[in-house]
Design an enzyme around this catalytic site. Structure first.
Site, PDB file in Angstrom:
ATOM      1  N   ASN A   9      -1.590  -6.274   0.549  1.00  0.00           N
ATOM      2  CA  ASN A   9      -1.594  -5.786  -0.825  1.00  0.00           C
ATOM      3  C   ASN A   9      -0.208  -6.058  -1.407  1.00  0.00           C
ATOM      4  O   ASN A   9       0.746  -5.385  -1.064  1.00  0.00           O
ATOM      5  CB  ASN A   9      -1.907  -4.283  -0.824  1.00  0.00           C
ATOM      6  N   TRP A  10      -0.149  -7.054  -2.273  1.00  0.00           N
ATOM      7  CA  TRP A  10       1.162  -7.461  -2.801  1.00  0.00           C
ATOM      8  C   TRP A  10       1.652  -6.551  -3.919  1.00  0.00           C
ATOM      9  O   TRP A  10       2.759  -6.712  -4.410  1.00  0.00           O
ATOM     10  CB  TRP A  10       1.107  -8.919  -3.292  1.00  0.00           C
ATOM     11  N   LYS A  11       0.807  -5.646  -4.363  1.00  0.00           N
ATOM     12  CA  LYS A  11       1.160  -4.710  -5.448  1.00  0.00           C
ATOM     13  C   LYS A  11       1.710  -5.500  -6.648  1.00  0.00           C
ATOM     14  O   LYS A  11       1.291  -6.637  -6.877  1.00  0.00           O
ATOM     15  CB  LYS A  11       2.112  -3.641  -4.924  1.00  0.00           C
ATOM     16  N   HIS A  95      -6.771   2.872  -4.462  1.00  0.00           N
ATOM     17  CA  HIS A  95      -5.477   2.980  -3.774  1.00  0.00           C
ATOM     18  C   HIS A  95      -4.771   4.243  -4.263  1.00  0.00           C
ATOM     19  O   HIS A  95      -4.901   4.621  -5.427  1.00  0.00           O
ATOM     20  CB  HIS A  95      -4.634   1.737  -4.084  1.00  0.00           C
ATOM     21  N   GLU A  97      -1.845   4.765  -5.140  1.00  0.00           N
ATOM     22  CA  GLU A  97      -1.001   4.552  -6.327  1.00  0.00           C
ATOM     23  C   GLU A  97      -1.850   4.555  -7.600  1.00  0.00           C
ATOM     24  O   GLU A  97      -1.413   5.030  -8.647  1.00  0.00           O
ATOM     25  CB  GLU A  97      -0.210   3.235  -6.176  1.00  0.00           C
ATOM     26  N   GLU A 167      -5.162   5.300   4.327  1.00  0.00           N
ATOM     27  CA  GLU A 167      -3.746   5.147   4.004  1.00  0.00           C
ATOM     28  C   GLU A 167      -3.144   6.525   3.733  1.00  0.00           C
ATOM     29  O   GLU A 167      -3.240   7.031   2.595  1.00  0.00           O
ATOM     30  CB  GLU A 167      -3.568   4.266   2.757  1.00  0.00           C
ATOM     31  N   GLY A 173       5.011   2.929   2.113  1.00  0.00           N
ATOM     32  CA  GLY A 173       6.324   2.539   1.591  1.00  0.00           C
ATOM     33  C   GLY A 173       7.476   3.394   2.081  1.00  0.00           C
ATOM     34  O   GLY A 173       8.572   3.330   1.542  1.00  0.00           O
ATOM     35  N   SER A 213       3.202   1.457   6.072  1.00  0.00           N
ATOM     36  CA  SER A 213       4.361   1.037   6.867  1.00  0.00           C
ATOM     37  C   SER A 213       3.994   0.231   8.119  1.00  0.00           C
ATOM     38  O   SER A 213       4.678   0.333   9.147  1.00  0.00           O
ATOM     39  CB  SER A 213       5.241   2.239   7.229  1.00  0.00           C
ATOM     40  N   GLY A 234       1.347  -3.391   2.911  1.00  0.00           N
ATOM     41  CA  GLY A 234       2.057  -3.511   1.639  1.00  0.00           C
ATOM     42  C   GLY A 234       3.302  -4.363   1.800  1.00  0.00           C
ATOM     43  O   GLY A 234       3.232  -5.596   1.862  1.00  0.00           O
ATOM     44  N   GLY A 235       4.452  -3.725   1.918  1.00  0.00           N
ATOM     45  CA  GLY A 235       5.749  -4.412   1.936  1.00  0.00           C
ATOM     46  C   GLY A 235       5.821  -5.591   2.895  1.00  0.00           C
ATOM     47  O   GLY A 235       6.322  -6.665   2.531  1.00  0.00           O
TER      48      GLY A 235
HETATM   49  P1  13P Z   1       3.420  -0.297   2.889  1.00  0.00           P
HETATM   50  O1  13P Z   1       2.899  -1.203   3.968  1.00  0.00           O
HETATM   51  O2  13P Z   1       4.512  -0.910   2.072  1.00  0.00           O
HETATM   52  O3  13P Z   1       3.753   1.062   3.406  1.00  0.00           O
HETATM   53  O4  13P Z   1       2.214  -0.087   1.832  1.00  0.00           O
HETATM   54  C1  13P Z   1       0.948   0.237   2.304  1.00  0.00           C
HETATM   55  C2  13P Z   1      -0.015   0.096   1.194  1.00  0.00           C
HETATM   56  O5  13P Z   1       0.025   0.813   0.226  1.00  0.00           O
HETATM   57  C3  13P Z   1      -1.023  -0.976   1.289  1.00  0.00           C
HETATM   58  O6  13P Z   1      -2.020  -0.826   0.351  1.00  0.00           O
END
Ligand code: 13P
Length: 251
Positions: A9-11, A95, A97, A167, A173, A213, A234-235
């Site tokens: 997920n590149w956000k 998600h 967020e 999640e 994050g 993470s 994510g990251g």
């Molecule tokens: P991180 O891997 O950066 O913690 O993010 C997880 C995420 O929100 C994937 O959708």
């Protein structure tokens, strides 16, 4: 055997040019190895170009959100068909967020999930508790509540076409990954909910991803658990070598 999936997920990161470069680097690094299903989810603006860059590979493309209506006066929104025809086969829905920053409710995510299924997209539907909820001993109640709302009214045939992502909000994050045991406990709980709502055979077929993470260094421990079928990253999905290290931890 249920599908194993590593999704990135590149956000809200990467311009079109940057996104194509990252997709090409991932494709190059993963090379010819036999890998689990890989899905990368760039921002809307880069979906078409990234899909084209990945045409001759098995890497799939997903969107990070979509609207539940087919078309109309919804300024700034993107429909399921638009996502599909941009080259996507997956879409991340609900998600945390989107829930916390954009007020998405379980009911809304349920409507989006149904719409995604009608056009043939595979929804990756997210659930997860906050730190306060976990500390208050409410993890199971929260997950069950989200599960019931998100998947309300879906038939067994429909549920088999979705992917669930657990999640925990406290792990997203933060660098504070859930331990394999903590994640497995929740994945087993979710599979139990699926078995109760549907049946054992259906529950055993559904892919449940862990997100929060995940890195190359902690992925193998998570994937060793019976009910953890991959990751929503994510990251670490923004760096080709790190993302491919997670993919390799699954092999
Ligand atoms: P991180 O891997 O950066 O913690 O993010 C997880 C995420 O929100 C994937 O959708």
């Amino acid at each position: 055997m249920r599908r194993k999936i590593i999704a990135g997920n590149w956000k809200m990161n990467k311009t079109i040019v940057e996104a194509v470069a990252l997709a090409a680097a991932i494709k190059r690094e993963v090379g010819q190895i036999e890998h689990p299903v890989m899905v990368i989810c760039p921002p809307f603006t880069a979906l078409t170009e990234v899909s084209m860059a990945l045409k001759d590979s098995e890497i799939q493309v997903g969107a990070q959100n979509m609207h539940q209506e087919d078309s109309g006066a919804f300024t700034g929104e993107v429909s399921a068909e638009m996502v599909l025809t941009s080259g996507c086969s997956y879409v991340i829905l609900g998600h945390s967020e989107r829930r916390t920053l954009f007020s998405e409710t379980d009911q809304l995510v349920n409507a989006k999930t149904r719409k995604a299924l009608t056009v043939g997209l595979t929804p990756i539907v997210c659930v997860g508790e906050s730190l306060t909820q976990r500390q208050a001993g409410q993890m199971e109640t929260v997950i069950e509540g989200q599960f019931n709302g998100l998947l309300d009214g879906l038939s067994a045939e429909e549920i088999r076409r979705i992917v669930i992502a657990y999640e925990p909000v406290w792990a997203i994050g933060t660098g504070q990954v859930a331990t394999p045991e903590q994640a497995e406990e929740v994945h087993r709980f979710i599979r139990g909910l699926l078995a109760r709502q549907y049946d054992e055979a259906t529950a055993s077929e559904i892919t449940i991803l862990y997100g929060g993470s995940v890195k190359g260094s902690n992925a193998a421990g998570l994937f060793a658990k019976e009910n953890i079928d991959g990751a929503l990253v994510g990251g670490a999905s923004l760096k080709a070598d790190e993302f491919v290290a997670i993919v390799k931890a699954m092999i």
